[in-house]
Design an enzyme around this catalytic site. Structure first.
Site, PDB file in Angstrom:
ATOM      1  N   ASP A  90       0.818  -1.223   0.000  1.00 54.51           N
ATOM      2  CA  ASP A  90       0.000   0.000   0.000  1.00 54.51           C
ATOM      3  C   ASP A  90       0.847   1.266   0.000  1.00 54.51           C
ATOM      4  O   ASP A  90       0.477   2.279   0.604  1.00 54.51           O
ATOM      5  CB  ASP A  90      -0.964   0.008   1.214  1.00 54.51           C
ATOM      6  CG  ASP A  90      -1.723  -1.293   1.327  1.00 54.51           C
ATOM      7  OD1 ASP A  90      -2.243  -1.740   0.298  1.00 54.51           O
ATOM      8  OD2 ASP A  90      -1.767  -1.871   2.430  1.00 54.51           O
ATOM      9  N   GLU A  91       1.998   1.223  -0.676  1.00 56.67           N
ATOM     10  CA  GLU A  91       2.884   2.393  -0.700  1.00 56.67           C
ATOM     11  C   GLU A  91       2.516   3.372  -1.806  1.00 56.67           C
ATOM     12  O   GLU A  91       3.206   4.379  -1.997  1.00 56.67           O
ATOM     13  CB  GLU A  91       4.350   1.966  -0.898  1.00 56.67           C
ATOM     14  CG  GLU A  91       4.933   1.099   0.216  1.00 56.67           C
ATOM     15  CD  GLU A  91       4.812  -0.382  -0.098  1.00 56.67           C
ATOM     16  OE1 GLU A  91       4.102  -0.726  -1.070  1.00 56.67           O
ATOM     17  OE2 GLU A  91       5.409  -1.205   0.623  1.00 56.67           O
ATOM     18  N   GLY A  92       1.470   3.073  -2.573  1.00 57.79           N
ATOM     19  CA  GLY A  92       1.061   3.994  -3.644  1.00 57.79           C
ATOM     20  C   GLY A  92       1.646   3.591  -4.989  1.00 57.79           C
ATOM     21  O   GLY A  92       2.011   4.458  -5.795  1.00 57.79           O
ATOM     22  N   LYS A  93       1.704   2.281  -5.232  1.00 58.91           N
ATOM     23  CA  LYS A  93       2.316   1.803  -6.487  1.00 58.91           C
ATOM     24  C   LYS A  93       1.524   2.207  -7.720  1.00 58.91           C
ATOM     25  O   LYS A  93       2.104   2.532  -8.751  1.00 58.91           O
ATOM     26  CB  LYS A  93       2.487   0.277  -6.447  1.00 58.91           C
ATOM     27  CG  LYS A  93       3.650  -0.146  -5.550  1.00 58.91           C
ATOM     28  CD  LYS A  93       3.761  -1.631  -5.439  1.00 58.91           C
ATOM     29  CE  LYS A  93       2.693  -2.241  -4.579  1.00 58.91           C
ATOM     30  NZ  LYS A  93       2.843  -2.067  -3.127  1.00 58.91           N
ATOM     31  N   ASN A 128      -5.033  -9.857  -4.538  1.00 61.25           N
ATOM     32  CA  ASN A 128      -4.832  -9.335  -3.176  1.00 61.25           C
ATOM     33  C   ASN A 128      -4.302  -7.900  -3.228  1.00 61.25           C
ATOM     34  O   ASN A 128      -4.366  -7.174  -2.244  1.00 61.25           O
ATOM     35  CB  ASN A 128      -3.865 -10.228  -2.366  1.00 61.25           C
ATOM     36  CG  ASN A 128      -2.590 -10.574  -3.112  1.00 61.25           C
ATOM     37  OD1 ASN A 128      -2.466 -10.330  -4.304  1.00 61.25           O
ATOM     38  ND2 ASN A 128      -1.635 -11.167  -2.409  1.00 61.25           N
ATOM     39  N   ALA A 129      -3.742  -7.503  -4.376  1.00 64.34           N
ATOM     40  CA  ALA A 129      -3.226  -6.142  -4.539  1.00 64.34           C
ATOM     41  C   ALA A 129      -4.385  -5.165  -4.728  1.00 64.34           C
ATOM     42  O   ALA A 129      -5.476  -5.558  -5.124  1.00 64.34           O
ATOM     43  CB  ALA A 129      -2.298  -6.075  -5.742  1.00 64.34           C
ATOM     44  N   GLY A 130      -4.120  -3.898  -4.438  1.00 65.79           N
ATOM     45  CA  GLY A 130      -5.126  -2.863  -4.694  1.00 65.79           C
ATOM     46  C   GLY A 130      -4.383  -1.610  -5.108  1.00 65.79           C
ATOM     47  O   GLY A 130      -3.811  -0.926  -4.274  1.00 65.79           O
ATOM     48  N   HIS A 131      -4.310  -1.366  -6.403  1.00 65.54           N
ATOM     49  CA  HIS A 131      -3.527  -0.232  -6.910  1.00 65.54           C
ATOM     50  C   HIS A 131      -4.476   0.864  -7.380  1.00 65.54           C
ATOM     51  O   HIS A 131      -5.329   0.626  -8.228  1.00 65.54           O
ATOM     52  CB  HIS A 131      -2.609  -0.701  -8.054  1.00 65.54           C
ATOM     53  CG  HIS A 131      -1.558  -1.682  -7.598  1.00 65.54           C
ATOM     54  ND1 HIS A 131      -0.653  -2.269  -8.438  1.00 65.54           N
ATOM     55  CD2 HIS A 131      -1.261  -2.154  -6.366  1.00 65.54           C
ATOM     56  CE1 HIS A 131       0.147  -3.064  -7.746  1.00 65.54           C
ATOM     57  NE2 HIS A 131      -0.208  -3.021  -6.490  1.00 65.54           N
ATOM     58  N   GLN A 187       2.022  -5.905  -3.534  1.00 62.76           N
ATOM     59  CA  GLN A 187       2.321  -6.015  -2.096  1.00 62.76           C
ATOM     60  C   GLN A 187       3.578  -5.199  -1.733  1.00 62.76           C
ATOM     61  O   GLN A 187       3.922  -4.278  -2.434  1.00 62.76           O
ATOM     62  CB  GLN A 187       2.490  -7.483  -1.671  1.00 62.76           C
ATOM     63  CG  GLN A 187       1.219  -8.325  -1.776  1.00 62.76           C
ATOM     64  CD  GLN A 187       0.852  -8.681  -3.188  1.00 62.76           C
ATOM     65  OE1 GLN A 187       1.690  -9.176  -3.930  1.00 62.76           O
ATOM     66  NE2 GLN A 187      -0.367  -8.438  -3.570  1.00 62.76           N
ATOM     67  N   PRO A 242      -9.138  -1.514   8.424  1.00 63.19           N
ATOM     68  CA  PRO A 242      -8.273  -0.410   8.875  1.00 63.19           C
ATOM     69  C   PRO A 242      -6.824  -0.884   8.914  1.00 63.19           C
ATOM     70  O   PRO A 242      -6.551  -1.995   9.344  1.00 63.19           O
ATOM     71  CB  PRO A 242      -8.771  -0.097  10.290  1.00 63.19           C
ATOM     72  CG  PRO A 242      -9.678  -1.204  10.675  1.00 63.19           C
ATOM     73  CD  PRO A 242     -10.081  -1.955   9.444  1.00 63.19           C
ATOM     74  N   ARG A 243      -5.913  -0.054   8.413  1.00 61.42           N
ATOM     75  CA  ARG A 243      -4.496  -0.433   8.431  1.00 61.42           C
ATOM     76  C   ARG A 243      -3.854  -0.022   9.741  1.00 61.42           C
ATOM     77  O   ARG A 243      -4.219   1.015  10.310  1.00 61.42           O
ATOM     78  CB  ARG A 243      -3.761   0.235   7.270  1.00 61.42           C
ATOM     79  CG  ARG A 243      -4.275  -0.232   5.925  1.00 61.42           C
ATOM     80  CD  ARG A 243      -3.547   0.437   4.760  1.00 61.42           C
ATOM     81  NE  ARG A 243      -4.127   0.020   3.498  1.00 61.42           N
ATOM     82  CZ  ARG A 243      -4.326   0.813   2.448  1.00 61.42           C
ATOM     83  NH1 ARG A 243      -3.994   2.090   2.498  1.00 61.42           N
ATOM     84  NH2 ARG A 243      -4.856   0.341   1.349  1.00 61.42           N
ATOM     85  N   SER A 250       5.434  12.385  -3.535  1.00 62.07           N
ATOM     86  CA  SER A 250       4.018  12.502  -3.857  1.00 62.07           C
ATOM     87  C   SER A 250       3.301  13.233  -2.718  1.00 62.07           C
ATOM     88  O   SER A 250       3.469  12.898  -1.550  1.00 62.07           O
ATOM     89  CB  SER A 250       3.454  11.095  -4.058  1.00 62.07           C
ATOM     90  OG  SER A 250       2.073  11.151  -4.168  1.00 62.07           O
TER      91      SER A 250
HETATM   92  P1  IMP Z   1      -2.582 -12.825   1.269  1.00 59.20           P
HETATM   93  O1  IMP Z   1      -1.632 -12.275   0.274  1.00 59.20           O
HETATM   94  O2  IMP Z   1      -4.016 -12.520   0.967  1.00 59.20           O
HETATM   95  O3  IMP Z   1      -2.339 -14.282   1.530  1.00 59.20           O
HETATM   96  O4  IMP Z   1      -2.300 -12.108   2.683  1.00 59.20           O
HETATM   97  C1  IMP Z   1      -1.096 -12.297   3.406  1.00 59.20           C
HETATM   98  C2  IMP Z   1      -0.675 -11.013   4.094  1.00 59.20           C
HETATM   99  O5  IMP Z   1      -0.283 -10.062   3.117  1.00 59.20           O
HETATM  100  C3  IMP Z   1      -1.780 -10.332   4.900  1.00 59.20           C
HETATM  101  O6  IMP Z   1      -1.177  -9.674   6.004  1.00 59.20           O
HETATM  102  C4  IMP Z   1      -2.338  -9.302   3.936  1.00 59.20           C
HETATM  103  O7  IMP Z   1      -2.961  -8.224   4.611  1.00 59.20           O
HETATM  104  C5  IMP Z   1      -1.073  -8.876   3.246  1.00 59.20           C
HETATM  105  N1  IMP Z   1      -1.285  -8.353   1.884  1.00 59.20           N
HETATM  106  C6  IMP Z   1      -1.500  -9.067   0.764  1.00 59.20           C
HETATM  107  N2  IMP Z   1      -1.599  -8.261  -0.302  1.00 59.20           N
HETATM  108  C7  IMP Z   1      -1.428  -7.011   0.150  1.00 59.20           C
HETATM  109  C8  IMP Z   1      -1.387  -5.738  -0.496  1.00 59.20           C
HETATM  110  O8  IMP Z   1      -1.498  -5.596  -1.709  1.00 59.20           O
HETATM  111  N3  IMP Z   1      -1.193  -4.666   0.330  1.00 59.20           N
HETATM  112  C9  IMP Z   1      -0.992  -4.796   1.667  1.00 59.20           C
HETATM  113  N4  IMP Z   1      -1.008  -5.964   2.306  1.00 59.20           N
HETATM  114  C10 IMP Z   1      -1.224  -7.072   1.555  1.00 59.20           C
END
Ligand code: IMP
Length: 434
Positions: free
Chosen positions: A15-18, A40-43, A228, A308-309, A415
């Site tokens: 979540d560094e703002g990629k 699992n990513a969110g860009h 990630q 929440p982070r 940024s």
């Molecule tokens: P998973 O990748 O869903 O198996 O999650 C494993 C760990 O990585 C957990 O602590 C997630 O919150 C974290 N995680 C996975 N993808 C991201 C991401 O894109 N940003 C931040 N944390 C992530």
């Protein structure tokens, strides 16, 4: 000749703002390739008043000249891909097979991977990893297991997919019943759904490794988009509280099919502070009013899960480690604006365990680690309108300079807000960047 390619990696816990920096740098690249992780990513990319959140589709899609690649190292979820492509098209960003190539060798996330992710986490109670529940770990588990893996090449061929999926889903049904007392999944419905998804995906599928190697040989420029953060890397992160893929620049060759020499210049992404989602060690965490303030100002809630982070101060020990691991040439520092309004700001410069000084980050020995902070004056000005480094208040400039010194790398970009225009070019040496 040194490679002109660029690799963007997160140096913290994600979540560094990629999204924003990939969007900016893709302007001077021909290809944007994902090599690790999955949905699992969110860009996030903000263009004017339009905000896009991508999980699987590379962030090069907003540049019409860019070819986007989902590499073999990605855990590919066809449901998310189709949903994202449709969502983009609905908003006028049409991504056809000339602009997106999906590796035939990528592993497919199936419904039972997501189910297993949730069932396993629930069974672990307080010991849970805190995953995103996107099926990432179980999908990579099947990849390594081989006989139960389903790859994109299988997904797009019903004659391959149907028998493989039937056999594997039957194994999973037995496993989930025995381990978690779970009711069986409807295998026929799953086969029908995934055969249909395979048809939708087929036009995009290619030998992406060959495509990238040929492009590089022809002088094209590739941007490798990390997912990630490096401290979540399966080998080098805070195991077991990590994700299941190779997040650092070391993952680029295996996850995309190019040679190690083609990784190019590595841009390491950092936030001006630190956040983490899910469980695991976090030495500079501020579980207090400071952490809450950063969370609210920085809108630090997961793009993928809404969780929440956890928030805390910048950790130079951790970032030195991850910058070394990836051979980072320059840093991109994001969310500096979130720190505005604090009387003082802190940076962890070294760790201690009891009376012993610990200079090196050791992901396998985090117990008893206490950060030692340096305190710097804060700044109160709103910096979201600053276009040049000189426009920043003196205290903010000092903070950025100190980050450079502590990490031992120049800060290429700063940024100060989510919008495309809110990026200050500072010490960047990336060719072509204006
Ligand atoms: P998973 O990748 O869903 O198996 O999650 C494993 C760990 O990585 C957990 O602590 C997630 O919150 C974290 N995680 C996975 N993808 C991201 C991401 O894109 N940003 C931040 N944390 C992530």
């Amino acid at each position: 000749m040194t490679s002109r390619n660029v690799t963007v990696v997160g140096l913290q816990w994600g979540d560094e703002g990629k999204g924003k920096i990939v969007d900016a740098l893709s302007d001077v690249c021909d290809y944007v390739a994902r090599y690790c992780g999955g949905a699992n990513a969110g860009h996030s990319v903000v263009i004017g008043d339009r905000k896009f959140a991508l999980h699987l589709i590379p962030c090069g899609v907003f540049r019409p000249h860019v070819v986007n690649v989902i590499g073999n190292g990605v855990a590919f979820d066809p449901l998310v891909a189709v949903k994202e492509l449709t969502g983009l098209a609905d908003r006028g960003v049409v991504v056809d097979h000339n602009r997106l190539a999906i590796s035939a060798a990528a592993n497919v996330v199936m419904p039972y991977h997501k189910l297993q992710d949730s069932l396993s986490e629930a069974s672990l109670g307080d010991g849970k990893i805190g995953t995103t529940a996107r099926g990432i770990g179980p999908c990579y588990g099947d990849k390594v297991n081989r006989s139960t893996a389903i790859r994109v090449a299988d997904l797009i061929d019903p004659d391959l997919l149907a028998p493989k999926l039937r056999a594997t889903a039957a194994i999973k049904n037995k496993m989930f019943a025995a381990l978690y007392d779970a009711p069986p999944m409807d295998i026929d419905a799953m086969v029908n759904e995934y055969v249909a998804l395979g048809r939708q995906i087929r036009p995009y599928v290619a030998n992406t490794g060959a495509m990238l190697r040929k492009a590089i040989a022809a002088g094209k420029r590739v941007l490798f988009e990390g997912g990630q953060g490096s401290l979540l890397d399966v080998d080098h992160g805070t195991f077991p509280f990590v994700t299941s893929s190779s997040v650092t620049s070391c993952g680029v060759p295996t996850g995309s099919g190019v040679s190690p020499g083609d990784v190019g210049q590595v841009v390491g992404l950092i936030k001006a502070y630190t956040t983490r989602v899910g469980s695991g060690p976090f030495p500079t965490e501020q579980d207090n009013a400071i952490g809450n303030r950063i969370r609210e100002r920085g809108r630090e809630y997961g793009t993928t899960t809404g969780r929440p982070r956890r928030c805390g101060w910048f950790d130079a020990v951790a970032v030195r480690y991850t910058a070394d691991l990836s051979g980072v040439a320059e840093l991109s520092l994001s969310l500096l604006d979130v720190l505005s309004g604090l009387d003082e700001v802190k940076l962890a410069v070294r760790y201690r365990r009891g009376r012993q000084v610990v200079e090196d980050f050791d992901a396998a020995a985090m117990d008893g680690i206490e950060p030692e902070y340096e305190t710097m004056p804060g700044w109160s000005e709103d910096i979201t309108g600053c276009l040049r480094f000189e426009d920043l208040p003196a205290a903010a400039r000092s903070y950025v300079n100190r980050v450079e010194q502590l990490v031992g790398r120049p800060v290429g970009f700063v940024s100060v807000g989510p919008e495309r225009t809110q990026t200050i070019r500072h010490h960047t040496k990336i060719e072509g960047v204006r």
